[in-house]
Design an enzyme around this catalytic site. Structure first.
Site, short mmCIF file in Angstrom:
data_model
loop_
_atom_site.label_atom_id
_atom_site.label_comp_id
_atom_site.label_asym_id
_atom_site.label_seq_id
_atom_site.Cartn_x
_atom_site.Cartn_y
_atom_site.Cartn_z
N PHE A 1 0.81 -1.23 0.00
CA PHE A 1 0.00 0.00 0.00
C PHE A 1 0.84 1.27 0.00
O PHE A 1 0.32 2.35 -0.29
CB PHE A 1 -0.94 0.01 1.23
N LYS B 1 -1.48 -7.32 -9.40
CA LYS B 1 -2.45 -7.22 -8.29
C LYS B 1 -1.97 -6.10 -7.37
O LYS B 1 -1.04 -6.27 -6.59
CB LYS B 1 -2.54 -8.52 -7.48
N SER C 1 5.16 -7.04 3.39
CA SER C 1 5.73 -7.39 4.70
C SER C 1 6.55 -8.69 4.59
O SER C 1 6.31 -9.51 3.67
CB SER C 1 4.61 -7.58 5.71
N CYS D 1 9.55 1.43 3.38
CA CYS D 1 10.51 0.36 3.66
C CYS D 1 11.91 0.93 3.83
O CYS D 1 12.81 0.25 4.29
CB CYS D 1 10.51 -0.68 2.55
N GLU E 1 9.45 -3.86 12.89
CA GLU E 1 9.08 -2.71 12.06
C GLU E 1 7.85 -2.04 12.69
O GLU E 1 6.84 -2.69 12.90
CB GLU E 1 8.75 -3.25 10.66
#
Ligand code: NAD
Length: 485
Positions: A151, A175, A228, A283, A385
């Site tokens: 996202f 996707k 993730s 990230c 994280e």
């Protein structure tokens, strides 16, 4: 936008998903319902893959220079619609308009770079490997490739893959994240205008079922994933088990080291931009800042001052430096992580949890910036994280100790050193685990012409995203040895 259920693009037509369920897409600044992402099914994936497979022979036989011309047209269309896409991105994601501009801007750089495919895809030849015998390698496309994206960079991340896949002659199924499907819908509309033949580019909205179907479909040659670590590992295992090429980019825990020779004010400003940019949902976010030696007190003071000066608000407002986080659930998760940091003994110098906004923003997913001091390596906030606007401050006596802290976490995506010592840079480059390093730079930004991807649990696979690696990922090499009598 009106809460409509989005369609999939399959074989050149926008079609309804066969899925019965849908996920709400909300503007994170207001909570307003923008659209619904259908949770498509294996049947939809099969239709998209079959269309891509059918389009492959003609596309593969289209000269590479002609394929590249489609990307030249796409690049022009993306440039023309850059502001519009940036606004869509801010509206569905929450990041500031400047961040959205650079999000789509970096995506466009990949389209631009892939326009050079006629040169990038060249093989090699060697005359007379034995008397009268020549040898050549050719790069050839393989068929249908898929990408599954997260996202946090709605326009950019799909463009890390798609331009290279199709420029090399493959066909493609994307996707996008079900949380931010709108930027890609617009980009795919522009791809249609760019004139790609039907079936070359397909878009299937959805979640887990679509991912599982793509990773196991017999006609899919390779899968690129970004998200993730938990899902990156799952995709790597599932697609690998089904014999596919896989590049799977996972989560991160990035450390920024600041030594006594650094230009401190610039280093702290840069570190805070790295940590708080995109509300920490990057990230590459430098979420842990390590003071080396005597720099600690001053560095801490500057970080706290920076955090207190941040303007939180709607990303569409030019004054905003920090937008909302992606969803109410993400907000609760981050608040939970902050609570854990406090419970485990870290000192919360700035607490962003109580932030309230008025009027049309009262239902947004807001969090102010937070700063933790006295963070210890065994604490959850030091190891996991957070993916929110939170900075951890740690201390180390020496550069070696700072690098050891950085290397102690299982992730190794990015890391930076702020210094003016060349000797320290040499040591850092040689021993830091992350595969993407910054020197006096807080975010080792993805540059289209270089490969992108971390190591350890931040990356599963070998060939990374974009740069020359993309050509390797999307092509097979055929060796031809020839002689003539
Ligand atoms: P995520 O892993 O939740 O989702 C990523 C994709 O996986 C989405 O398309 C989602 O639909 C799909 N997915 C989610 N759960 C699934 C399941 N159980 N089975 C199959 N598919 C599933 O990640 P996110 O929250 O969208 O993105 C944030 C994460 O992505 C962070 O960890 C961040 O560090 C990472 N990220 C990494 C990079 C990188 O370059 N390494 C870049 C951007 C984001």
């Amino acid at each position: 936008m009106n809460g409509e259920v989005l369609k999939n693009l399959i074989n050149g037509a926008w079609v309804d998903s066969s899925g019965k369920e849908a996920v709400d897409v909300r503007n994170p600044a207001t909570g307003e319902l923008l659209a619904k992402t259908p949770l498509s099914t294996a049947k939809d994936v099969d239709a998209a893959v079959q269309a891509a497979q059918a389009a492959f022979p003609a596309w593969r036989n289209t000269p590479v220079a002609v394929r590249a011309r489609h990307l030249f047209r796409l690049k022009a269309l993306l440039d023309e619609h850059k502001d519009e896409i940036a606004r869509i991105c801010t509206t569905e994601h929450g990041k500031t308009l400047a961040e959205s501009q650079s999000d789509i801007g970096r995506g466009i750089e990949n389209v631009e770079h892939a326009c050079g495919m006629p040169t990038m895809m060249m093989g090699q030849s060697l005359e007379d490997i034995a008397t009268g015998i020549d040898c050549s390698t050719f790069r050839q496309p393989m068929g249908v490739f898929a990408a599954i994206t997260p996202f946090n960079f709605p326009p950019m991340v799909p463009l890390w893959f798609l331009p290279y896949a199709v420029a090399t002659g493959n066909t493609f199924v994307l996707k996008p994240s079900e949380q931010v499907p709108l930027s890609q819908r617009r980009i795919f509309e522009l791809m249609e205008k760019a004139g790609f033949p039907k079936g070359v580019l397909n878009l299937v909205n959805g979640g887990r079922d679509v991912v599982e179907a793509l990773c196991s479909h017999e006609r899919v040659q390779g899968v690129s994933f970004v998200g993730s670590t938990k899902i990156a590992r799952l995709v790597y295992e599932t697609a690998g088990k089904h014999g596919k090429r896989v590049q799977s980019l996972g989560g991160a825990k990035n450390f920024l080291l600041v030594d006594e020779t650094a230009a401190l004010e610039q280093a702290v400003q840069n570190a805070c931009d790295s940590a708080y940019g995109c509300a920490g949902q990057r990230c590459l976010a430098g979420s842990t800042v390590v003071a080396i030696g005597s720099v600690y007190e001053k560095m801490k003071e500057l970080i706290v001052r920076n955090a207190k000066n941040i303007v939180v608000g709607d990303g569409l407002d030019a004054k905003t430096n920090l937008g909302p986080v992606i969803t109410a659930a993400a907000r609760e998760r981050i608040i939970g992580m902050i609570g854990k940091g406090v419970a485990e003994g870290a000192e919360l110098l700035v607490d962003g949890r109580g932030l309230k906004m008025d009027g049309k923003y009262q239902n947004g997913f807001w969090l102010g910036p937070s700063v933790f001091d006295k963070v210890k390596p065994e604490m959850t906030i030091a190891k996991e994280e957070i993916f929110g606007p939170v900075v951890n401050i740690m201390r180390a006596d020496t550069l070696e100790d700072g690098i050891a802290l950085m290397n102690s976490v299982p992730y190794a995506n990015a890391g930076s050193l702020y210094t003016s010592s060349g000797k320290s840079v040499q040591k850092f480059k040689a021993t830091a685990h992350p595969a993407m390093l910054g020197i006096n730079i807080g975010v080792a930004a993805p540059m289209a012409m270089f490969p992108f991807g971390g190591s350890k649990q931040s990356f599963f696979g070998d060939v990374k995203a974009h740069g020359g690696d993309a050509v390797q990922f999307y092509t097979d090499r055929k060796v031809v040895i020839s002689r003539y009598f």
